[in-house]
Design an enzyme around this catalytic site. Structure first.
Site, short mmCIF file in Angstrom:
data_model
loop_
_atom_site.label_atom_id
_atom_site.label_comp_id
_atom_site.label_asym_id
_atom_site.label_seq_id
_atom_site.Cartn_x
_atom_site.Cartn_y
_atom_site.Cartn_z
N LYS A 149 37.64 28.41 24.28
CA LYS A 149 36.66 28.21 25.35
C LYS A 149 35.25 28.10 24.76
O LYS A 149 34.46 27.24 25.16
CB LYS A 149 36.75 29.37 26.36
CG LYS A 149 38.02 29.33 27.19
CD LYS A 149 38.27 30.61 27.99
CE LYS A 149 39.65 30.53 28.69
NZ LYS A 149 40.05 31.75 29.39
N GLN A 166 38.30 37.88 30.34
CA GLN A 166 39.59 37.42 29.82
C GLN A 166 40.68 38.45 30.12
O GLN A 166 40.50 39.65 29.89
CB GLN A 166 39.47 37.17 28.31
CG GLN A 166 40.70 36.54 27.67
CD GLN A 166 40.97 35.12 28.17
OE1 GLN A 166 40.07 34.39 28.55
NE2 GLN A 166 42.23 34.73 28.17
N ASP A 218 36.41 31.70 37.17
CA ASP A 218 37.86 31.84 37.01
C ASP A 218 38.56 31.77 38.38
O ASP A 218 39.78 31.65 38.45
CB ASP A 218 38.18 33.20 36.38
CG ASP A 218 38.88 33.07 35.05
OD1 ASP A 218 39.43 31.99 34.78
OD2 ASP A 218 38.87 34.04 34.29
N1 GUN Z 1 44.47 35.04 30.46
C1 GUN Z 1 45.40 34.05 30.44
N2 GUN Z 1 44.97 32.98 31.16
C2 GUN Z 1 43.74 33.30 31.65
C3 GUN Z 1 42.79 32.62 32.47
O1 GUN Z 1 42.98 31.48 32.91
N3 GUN Z 1 41.65 33.30 32.75
C4 GUN Z 1 41.43 34.55 32.27
N4 GUN Z 1 40.28 35.14 32.61
N5 GUN Z 1 42.28 35.22 31.53
C5 GUN Z 1 43.44 34.58 31.20
#
Ligand code: GUN
Length: 286
Positions: free
Chosen positions: A54, A98, A121
């Site tokens: 990211k 995350q 998110d």
């Molecule tokens: N962990 C696995 N996939 C994701 C996601 O799309 N967003 C977040 N914040 N954590 C994750």
């Protein structure tokens, strides 16, 4: 029959270029860049890989990013204080925590403390509610990324019977809402579903997100089904694979996403699209 591979990496690269042009045009007229803050708690290897991806794409397309790293033992109050600060920070458009996070931290408290207008998110209960009520605003990245991918390949899904395998908050549940919005008849299956095969055999579209390599094989699907693989699993030999047995399903499905290079890049680009949306709506409308 040959399955067509849905190349998420290719589409995500095209979208990267589009977003980066938009950012450049804002910078040219003296505006600040979009800003994303990522909170990473603990040392989960997969999370570290996702977060670095990211951050890498942020840099590529001209976003500023902040990474806030904490140990597994961090107190909930410390994270809540940080979120409060980021909520007020006018250079930060998006805040992401995350997942997974350690058990001693209350997920609900944490996600509810993010300003829903910075919830890139789409996990804040407010944004979840909007999606459920057919008035989506900030939408979870993996499900929306999948819908974007299907649209880019001009795959019509209205009226299809879509079956989710997995009912997580990140994929299965919001995916079912996205598919409903797109006019699918949706079934969510999970670990307690009896006779899973009965559902998968009649599905026109299968979305699988369970974290189990080789789970889905050709015996479980209908000829011509569309198969979307959200799984990411590392085999003993180090190879990264999804939740389907690719070789088995290839040729029986009509469309198929690869791992890596399918859904993953679409998730990341959707996060950046969401951040850009907030940036444009909150600060530079017109
Ligand atoms: N962990 C696995 N996939 C994701 C996601 O799309 N967003 C977040 N914040 N954590 C994750």
């Amino acid at each position: 029959m040959k399955s067509k591979i849905l190349n998420g990496q290719y589409i995500a690269n095209k979208l990267q270029l589009k977003i980066s042009k938009k950012v450049q045009s804002k910078l040219k007229i003296g505006k600040r860049p979009p800003g994303l803050a990522i909170i990473l708690i603990g040392s989960n290897l997969a999370s570290q890989i996702y977060v670095s991806k990211k951050l890498e794409v942020c840099k590529k397309i001209g976003f500023i990013s902040q990474l806030w790293k904490f140990s597994n033992l961090v107190k909930e109050s410390k994270i809540l204080n940080l979120i409060e600060k980021l909520n007020k920070d006018s250079t930060i458009d998006g805040i992401l925590i995350q997942l997974p996070i350690p058990k001693h931290i209350n997920k609900k408290t944490l996600f509810s403390s993010i300003n829903p207008n910075k919830d890139v998110d789409g996990f804040h209960p407010y944004n979840t509610g909007l999606l459920c009520q057919k008035i989506p605003y900030l939408r979870p990245c993996t499900p929306l990324g999948i819908i974007t991918l299907l649209k880019y390949y001009k795959i019509k899904i209205k009226g299809l019977h879509a079956v989710m395998i997995g009912a997580s908050n990140i994929v299965g549940r919001p995916m079912s809402m996205e598919l409903l919005l797109s006019g699918c008849t949706t079934t969510i299956t999970h670990r307690y579903t009896k006779k899973l095969k009965k559902f998968t055999k009649q599905a026109d579209l299968i979305i699988i997100a369970i974290g189990q390599a080789n789970f889905l094989t050709k015996k479980w699907i209908k000829k011509g089904a569309i198969i979307i693989d959200v799984g990411i699993n590392r085999l003993d030999n180090g190879k990264i694979v999804g939740d389907i047995n690719f070789n088995s399903i290839y040729k029986k499905a009509s469309y198929l996403t690869p791992v890596p290079g399918g859904v993953g890049p679409m998730t990341v680009i959707t996060l950046l699209k969401n951040t850009l949306k907030v940036y444009e709506q909150n600060y530079y409308k017109k």
